[in-house]
Scaffold this motif. Sequence first.
Motif, PDB file in Angstrom:
ATOM      1  N   VAL A  15       0.880  -1.169  -0.100  1.00 41.80           N
ATOM      2  CA  VAL A  15      -0.048  -0.017  -0.163  1.00 41.80           C
ATOM      3  C   VAL A  15       0.922   1.281  -0.078  1.00 41.80           C
ATOM      4  N   ILE A  16       0.675   2.066  -1.139  1.00 41.44           N
ATOM      5  CA  ILE A  16       1.487   3.676  -1.128  1.00 41.44           C
ATOM      6  C   ILE A  16       0.498   4.569  -0.798  1.00 41.44           C
ATOM      7  N   GLY A  17      -0.745   4.372  -0.822  1.00 41.04           N
ATOM      8  CA  GLY A  17      -1.592   5.491  -0.676  1.00 41.04           C
ATOM      9  C   GLY A  17      -3.025   5.328  -0.489  1.00 41.04           C
ATOM     10  N   ARG A  18      -3.723   6.450  -0.303  1.00 41.12           N
ATOM     11  CA  ARG A  18      -5.179   6.199  -0.178  1.00 41.12           C
ATOM     12  C   ARG A  18      -5.860   7.329  -0.982  1.00 41.12           C
ATOM     13  N   LEU A  19      -6.945   6.785  -1.537  1.00 43.68           N
ATOM     14  CA  LEU A  19      -7.794   7.871  -2.519  1.00 43.68           C
ATOM     15  C   LEU A  19      -8.976   8.217  -1.722  1.00 43.68           C
ATOM     16  N   TRP A  20      -9.149   9.464  -1.712  1.00 41.53           N
ATOM     17  CA  TRP A  20     -10.335  10.199  -1.082  1.00 41.53           C
ATOM     18  C   TRP A  20     -11.369  10.390  -2.171  1.00 41.53           C
ATOM     19  N   SER A  21     -12.750  10.277  -1.918  1.00 37.08           N
ATOM     20  CA  SER A  21     -13.594  10.464  -2.692  1.00 37.08           C
ATOM     21  C   SER A  21     -14.702  11.189  -2.060  1.00 37.08           C
ATOM     22  N   THR A  22     -15.332  12.288  -2.567  1.00 36.17           N
ATOM     23  CA  THR A  22     -16.421  12.759  -1.837  1.00 36.17           C
ATOM     24  C   THR A  22     -17.880  12.264  -2.568  1.00 36.17           C
ATOM     25  N   LYS A  23     -17.918  11.537  -3.677  1.00 39.38           N
ATOM     26  CA  LYS A  23     -18.886  10.843  -4.183  1.00 39.38           C
ATOM     27  C   LYS A  23     -18.629   9.364  -4.746  1.00 39.38           C
ATOM     28  N   ARG A  24     -19.384   8.611  -4.432  1.00 43.38           N
ATOM     29  CA  ARG A  24     -19.231   7.102  -4.774  1.00 43.38           C
ATOM     30  C   ARG A  24     -20.635   6.476  -5.077  1.00 43.38           C
ATOM     31  N   VAL A  25     -20.602   5.612  -5.884  1.00 40.14           N
ATOM     32  CA  VAL A  25     -21.713   4.808  -6.416  1.00 40.14           C
ATOM     33  C   VAL A  25     -22.183   4.157  -4.957  1.00 40.14           C
ATOM     34  N   GLU A  26     -23.455   4.213  -4.680  1.00 38.68           N
ATOM     35  CA  GLU A  26     -24.167   3.654  -3.589  1.00 38.68           C
ATOM     36  C   GLU A  26     -24.062   2.182  -3.355  1.00 38.68           C
ATOM     37  N   SER A  27     -23.722   1.441  -4.527  1.00 35.43           N
ATOM     38  CA  SER A  27     -23.749   0.021  -4.222  1.00 35.43           C
ATOM     39  C   SER A  27     -22.172  -0.355  -3.815  1.00 35.43           C
ATOM     40  N   LEU A  28     -21.472   0.616  -3.547  1.00 38.30           N
ATOM     41  CA  LEU A  28     -19.980   0.248  -3.068  1.00 38.30           C
ATOM     42  C   LEU A  28     -19.956   0.231  -1.751  1.00 38.30           C
ATOM     43  N   PRO A  29     -19.681  -1.059  -1.032  1.00 36.15           N
ATOM     44  CA  PRO A  29     -19.784  -1.061   0.340  1.00 36.15           C
ATOM     45  C   PRO A  29     -18.926  -0.343   1.176  1.00 36.15           C
ATOM     46  N   GLN A  30     -19.039  -0.105   2.451  1.00 31.78           N
ATOM     47  CA  GLN A  30     -18.172   0.766   3.431  1.00 31.78           C
ATOM     48  C   GLN A  30     -16.540  -0.043   3.219  1.00 31.78           C
ATOM     49  N   GLY A  31     -15.584   0.796   3.144  1.00 33.38           N
ATOM     50  CA  GLY A  31     -14.350   0.388   2.827  1.00 33.38           C
ATOM     51  C   GLY A  31     -13.344   1.739   2.219  1.00 33.38           C
ATOM     52  N   ALA A  32     -12.232   1.282   1.871  1.00 33.41           N
ATOM     53  CA  ALA A  32     -11.348   2.378   1.499  1.00 33.41           C
ATOM     54  C   ALA A  32     -10.981   1.918   0.055  1.00 33.41           C
ATOM     55  N   LEU A  33     -10.483   3.026  -0.574  1.00 31.44           N
ATOM     56  CA  LEU A  33      -9.775   2.790  -1.829  1.00 31.44           C
ATOM     57  C   LEU A  33      -8.242   2.907  -1.895  1.00 31.44           C
ATOM     58  N   LEU A  34      -7.320   2.067  -1.900  1.00 30.01           N
ATOM     59  CA  LEU A  34      -6.008   2.136  -1.676  1.00 30.01           C
ATOM     60  C   LEU A  34      -5.330   2.056  -2.929  1.00 30.01           C
ATOM     61  N   GLU A  35      -4.137   2.680  -3.258  1.00 33.16           N
ATOM     62  CA  GLU A  35      -3.171   2.736  -4.296  1.00 33.16           C
ATOM     63  C   GLU A  35      -2.308   1.540  -3.944  1.00 33.16           C
ATOM     64  N   VAL A  36      -1.990   0.595  -4.597  1.00 29.28           N
ATOM     65  CA  VAL A  36      -0.971  -0.456  -4.415  1.00 29.28           C
ATOM     66  C   VAL A  36      -0.083  -0.621  -5.130  1.00 29.28           C
ATOM     67  N   GLU A  37       1.397  -0.506  -4.954  1.00 34.66           N
ATOM     68  CA  GLU A  37       2.463  -0.955  -5.963  1.00 34.66           C
ATOM     69  C   GLU A  37       2.770  -2.322  -5.875  1.00 34.66           C
ATOM     70  N   LEU A  38       2.867  -3.038  -7.272  1.00 30.48           N
ATOM     71  CA  LEU A  38       3.094  -4.253  -7.324  1.00 30.48           C
ATOM     72  C   LEU A  38       4.535  -4.438  -7.683  1.00 30.48           C
ATOM     73  N   GLU A  39       4.976  -5.779  -7.780  1.00 36.28           N
ATOM     74  CA  GLU A  39       6.376  -5.896  -8.075  1.00 36.28           C
ATOM     75  C   GLU A  39       6.616  -5.467  -9.518  1.00 36.28           C
ATOM     76  N   GLY A  40       7.524  -4.906  -9.933  1.00 37.52           N
ATOM     77  CA  GLY A  40       7.866  -4.301 -11.115  1.00 37.52           C
ATOM     78  C   GLY A  40       7.536  -2.640 -11.332  1.00 37.52           C
ATOM     79  N   GLY A  41       6.941  -2.209 -10.183  1.00 36.18           N
ATOM     80  CA  GLY A  41       6.470  -1.066 -10.211  1.00 36.18           C
ATOM     81  C   GLY A  41       4.996  -0.523 -10.736  1.00 36.18           C
ATOM     82  N   SER A  42       4.395  -1.437 -11.250  1.00 38.81           N
ATOM     83  CA  SER A  42       3.189  -1.091 -11.764  1.00 38.81           C
ATOM     84  C   SER A  42       2.137  -1.142 -10.441  1.00 38.81           C
ATOM     85  N   ARG A  43       1.089  -0.073 -10.761  1.00 34.30           N
ATOM     86  CA  ARG A  43       0.023   0.210  -9.599  1.00 34.30           C
ATOM     87  C   ARG A  43      -1.194  -0.192  -9.808  1.00 34.30           C
TER      88      ARG A  43
END
Length: 78
Positions: free
Chosen positions: A6-34
Motif C-alpha cells: 500500500v502506497i496511498g489512499r484515495l479520497w472521494s466525496t462521491k461514490r456509487v451507492e452499491s459500493l460497500p463501506q471500505g477504502a480505496l487504496l493505491e497499491v504498488e506491485l512488483e515491477g513498479g506497476s500500480r
Amino acid sequence: MIAGRVIGRLWSTKRVESLPQGALLEVELEGGSRLIAFDPLGCGNGEMVLITQGSVAAGYFEGVKAPVDALIIGSVDE
C-alpha cells in the motif's frame, strides 16, 4: 492472488451507492506497476497486502452488485 504494498489512499466525496463501506487504496506491485484496490480490512500505508481481481473480487459481497475489480483479501505479516 497478487502481492503488493500500500502506497496511498484515495479520497472521494462521491461514490456509487452499491459500493460497500471500505477504502480505496493505491497499491504498488512488483515491477513498479500500480493499481487501485478496494480495502474492507482497514490496511495502512506501507503494509504488504494480497489482492484478488475480477469476478472473484466482485463476488465477495453478498446481496450487492459491487463495482469492484480489485479486492484486498489479506494483510501479510512481515
